[in-house]
Write a protein that holds these residues in place. Structure first.
Motif, short mmCIF file in Angstrom:
data_model
loop_
_atom_site.label_atom_id
_atom_site.label_comp_id
_atom_site.label_asym_id
_atom_site.label_seq_id
_atom_site.Cartn_x
_atom_site.Cartn_y
_atom_site.Cartn_z
N GLY A 30 0.84 -1.56 0.09
CA GLY A 30 0.09 -0.42 0.17
C GLY A 30 0.54 1.11 0.25
N GLY A 31 1.46 1.36 0.28
CA GLY A 31 2.68 2.78 1.11
C GLY A 31 3.03 2.22 -0.39
N GLN A 32 4.15 1.38 -1.01
CA GLN A 32 4.52 1.85 -2.37
C GLN A 32 3.58 2.13 -3.49
N ILE A 33 2.51 1.59 -3.94
CA ILE A 33 1.59 2.82 -4.20
C ILE A 33 1.23 4.19 -3.89
N LYS A 34 1.07 4.08 -2.57
CA LYS A 34 0.40 5.63 -2.57
C LYS A 34 1.95 6.73 -3.21
N VAL A 35 2.87 6.03 -2.69
CA VAL A 35 3.80 6.44 -3.18
C VAL A 35 4.44 6.77 -4.77
N LEU A 36 4.11 6.00 -5.98
CA LEU A 36 3.49 6.12 -6.63
C LEU A 36 3.28 6.85 -7.63
N SER A 54 5.22 13.70 4.19
CA SER A 54 5.25 13.95 3.90
C SER A 54 3.23 14.21 3.30
N ASN A 55 3.34 13.39 2.64
CA ASN A 55 1.77 14.00 1.74
C ASN A 55 1.25 12.81 1.54
N THR A 56 2.36 11.57 2.04
CA THR A 56 1.56 10.42 1.89
C THR A 56 0.90 9.76 3.15
N GLY A 57 2.10 10.22 4.27
CA GLY A 57 2.45 9.18 5.29
C GLY A 57 2.74 8.38 5.91
N VAL A 58 4.17 8.30 5.04
CA VAL A 58 4.59 6.87 4.96
C VAL A 58 6.12 7.68 5.57
N SER A 59 7.25 6.56 5.53
CA SER A 59 8.37 7.09 6.46
C SER A 59 9.25 8.17 5.43
N GLU A 64 11.74 6.02 -0.81
CA GLU A 64 12.94 5.89 -0.62
C GLU A 64 13.60 4.32 -1.13
N GLU A 65 12.36 3.15 0.10
CA GLU A 65 12.38 1.99 -0.21
C GLU A 65 11.56 1.84 -2.09
N ALA A 66 10.59 2.71 -1.58
CA ALA A 66 9.41 2.75 -2.57
C ALA A 66 9.64 2.94 -3.57
N VAL A 67 10.50 4.26 -3.85
CA VAL A 67 11.04 4.18 -5.23
C VAL A 67 12.02 3.57 -5.47
N LEU A 68 12.70 2.86 -5.14
CA LEU A 68 13.82 2.15 -5.58
C LEU A 68 13.14 0.78 -6.31
N PHE A 69 11.53 0.37 -5.99
CA PHE A 69 11.00 -0.94 -5.91
C PHE A 69 10.89 -0.10 -7.55
N TRP A 70 10.20 0.77 -7.30
CA TRP A 70 9.50 2.06 -9.24
C TRP A 70 10.63 1.88 -9.61
N GLN A 71 11.60 2.04 -9.28
CA GLN A 71 12.71 2.55 -10.88
C GLN A 71 13.18 0.42 -10.51
N GLN A 72 13.18 -0.31 -9.79
CA GLN A 72 13.48 -2.00 -10.62
C GLN A 72 12.88 -2.49 -11.04
N ALA A 73 11.65 -1.84 -11.42
CA ALA A 73 9.84 -1.75 -12.15
C ALA A 73 10.35 -1.53 -13.42
N ASN A 74 10.76 -0.61 -13.49
CA ASN A 74 10.87 0.39 -15.05
C ASN A 74 9.73 1.35 -14.95
N VAL A 75 9.32 2.11 -13.88
CA VAL A 75 8.50 2.27 -14.18
C VAL A 75 8.99 4.05 -13.92
N LEU A 76 9.58 4.43 -12.87
CA LEU A 76 10.34 5.20 -12.45
C LEU A 76 11.91 5.12 -13.33
N SER A 77 12.45 6.00 -13.14
CA SER A 77 13.93 6.17 -14.05
C SER A 77 14.49 7.48 -12.87
N PRO A 78 16.17 7.04 -12.67
CA PRO A 78 16.77 8.64 -12.24
C PRO A 78 17.02 9.25 -12.85
N GLN A 79 16.49 10.78 -12.32
CA GLN A 79 16.74 11.84 -13.19
C GLN A 79 18.18 11.98 -13.02
N ALA A 80 18.19 12.17 -14.65
CA ALA A 80 20.12 12.73 -14.35
C ALA A 80 20.37 13.61 -14.50
#
Length: 325
Positions: A30-36, A54-59, A64-80
């Motif tokens: 649920g936290g990963q979905i909220k972050v996305l 502050s906007n999702t209620g997750v720590s 950071e863990e959620a962003v890493l998850f979505w990066q590995q899923a190819n949904v997010l990419s690092p900003q150059a």
């Protein structure tokens, strides 16, 4: 029951990649979905972990863990060319269907010392193909709570690369939870030892857990006996294991500790070890054996004296303890 979306209340809209709904509604927390969803809403902006929190209620850590998850899923990419503090931005053209995504393949390269860092897509593909992995995740979630991406990677690594059986992995996770050691690195360390020593049946795992529990109880008993406020060092732990293998009781260790403090006024494992070896060589296996020897010596020395002089103490220690031998 049927549901209908109330389109009349929609204001501005933003898109969600189809791959999220297709592959990750069960896999993501649920936290990963909220972050996305928050990052999708903020598409084009740089968001820090604190902003997301502050906007999702997750720590911030979960963000950071959620962003890493979505990066590995190819949904997010690092900003150059971005500062290291902000969270990576959304892809400019996110993957929207399975055919556009990179094929999900499970790595077959051996990883004896380090687990393969599988992406969310790869984990989803493995779950789809392996009932054992699905069952492992389900049971592990009941024990550990919602699994993080790193924990899923770890479970797959133990199953595929170490070759541990499903029931053995669950037994290991249950044991680590019971001693409040659920850190992924700690579990993997034990798993590696089990694989190396061919501990891969329920009977072998249960026997090993009994040994581990006995060792922990022995160490805890010694810490209390020695009035220690911190865990033993590696060298001290090696001595403790030698004492356990030699069959020295915690009661005897406590008495050796008291003798050490009387003699040098501090805790010293090497000094205690000399006392214990001296007692063993003299045939003393219990505290009562030592005390009987002390009483016999005093009785032979004199029946009338209530204490010994300094010379007597030195002679007594050479007979009973033989510290320097």
């Amino acid at each position: 029951m049927e549901f209908k979306v109330n389109c009349g209340i929609w204001g501005a809209m933003f898109g969600v990649p189809s791959i999220v709904a297709d592959n990750f509604l069960k896999l993501a927390t649920g936290g990963q979905i909220k972050v996305l969803l928050y990052l999708l809403r903020c598409s084009g902006k740089m968001c820090s972990a604190e902003d997301i929190s502050s906007n999702t209620g997750v720590s911030p850590e979960e963000a950071e863990e959620a962003v890493l998850f979505w990066q590995q899923a190819n949904v997010l990419s690092p900003q150059a060319n971005s500062a290291p503090a902000p969270v990576p931005s959304l892809m400019e053209q996110p993957v929207t269907n399975r055919s556009e995504a990179a094929p999900a393949q499970k790595s077959t390269e051996p990883a004896p010392d380090h687990k393969v860092n599988l992406s969310g897509q790869e984990i989803a593909a493995i779950m789809k193909d392996s009932q054992d992995i699905r069952e492992l995740f389900t049971i592990a979630e009941n024990i550990l709570g919602t699994l993080k991406n790193s924990q899923m990677n770890s479970i797959i690594w133990m199953y595929d690369h170490l070759g541990l059986k499903k029931e053995v992995i669950i037994t290991l996770i249950s044991y680590c939870t019971s001693i409040e050691k659920t850190n992924t690195a700690y579990i993997e360390k034990i798993a590696s030892v089990w694989a190396e020593n061919d501990i891969n049946t329920m009977a072998a795992a249960q026997d090993e857990i009994q040994c581990l529990s006995a060792s922990r109880d022995y160490i805890s008993g010694i810490m209390r006996a020695f009035e220690m406020t911190r865990r033993p060092t590696t060298k001290q732990t090696e001595l403790i294991q030698q004492w356990k293998n030699a069959g020295f009781s915690v009661e005897l260790l406590r008495y050796a500790y008291e003798k050490t403090v009387e003699r040098i006024d501090k805790l010293n494992f090497d000094y205690i070890n000399k006392i214990l070896l001296s007692w063993r060589d003299s045939g003393f296996a219990t505290v009562q054996d030592v005390k009987n020897a002390e009483t016999d010596y005093r009785n032979k020395k004199t029946a009338s004296k209530s204490s010994m002089n300094d010379t007597d103490v030195e002679e007594y220690e050479s007979v009973i303890n033989q510290f320097l031998h």
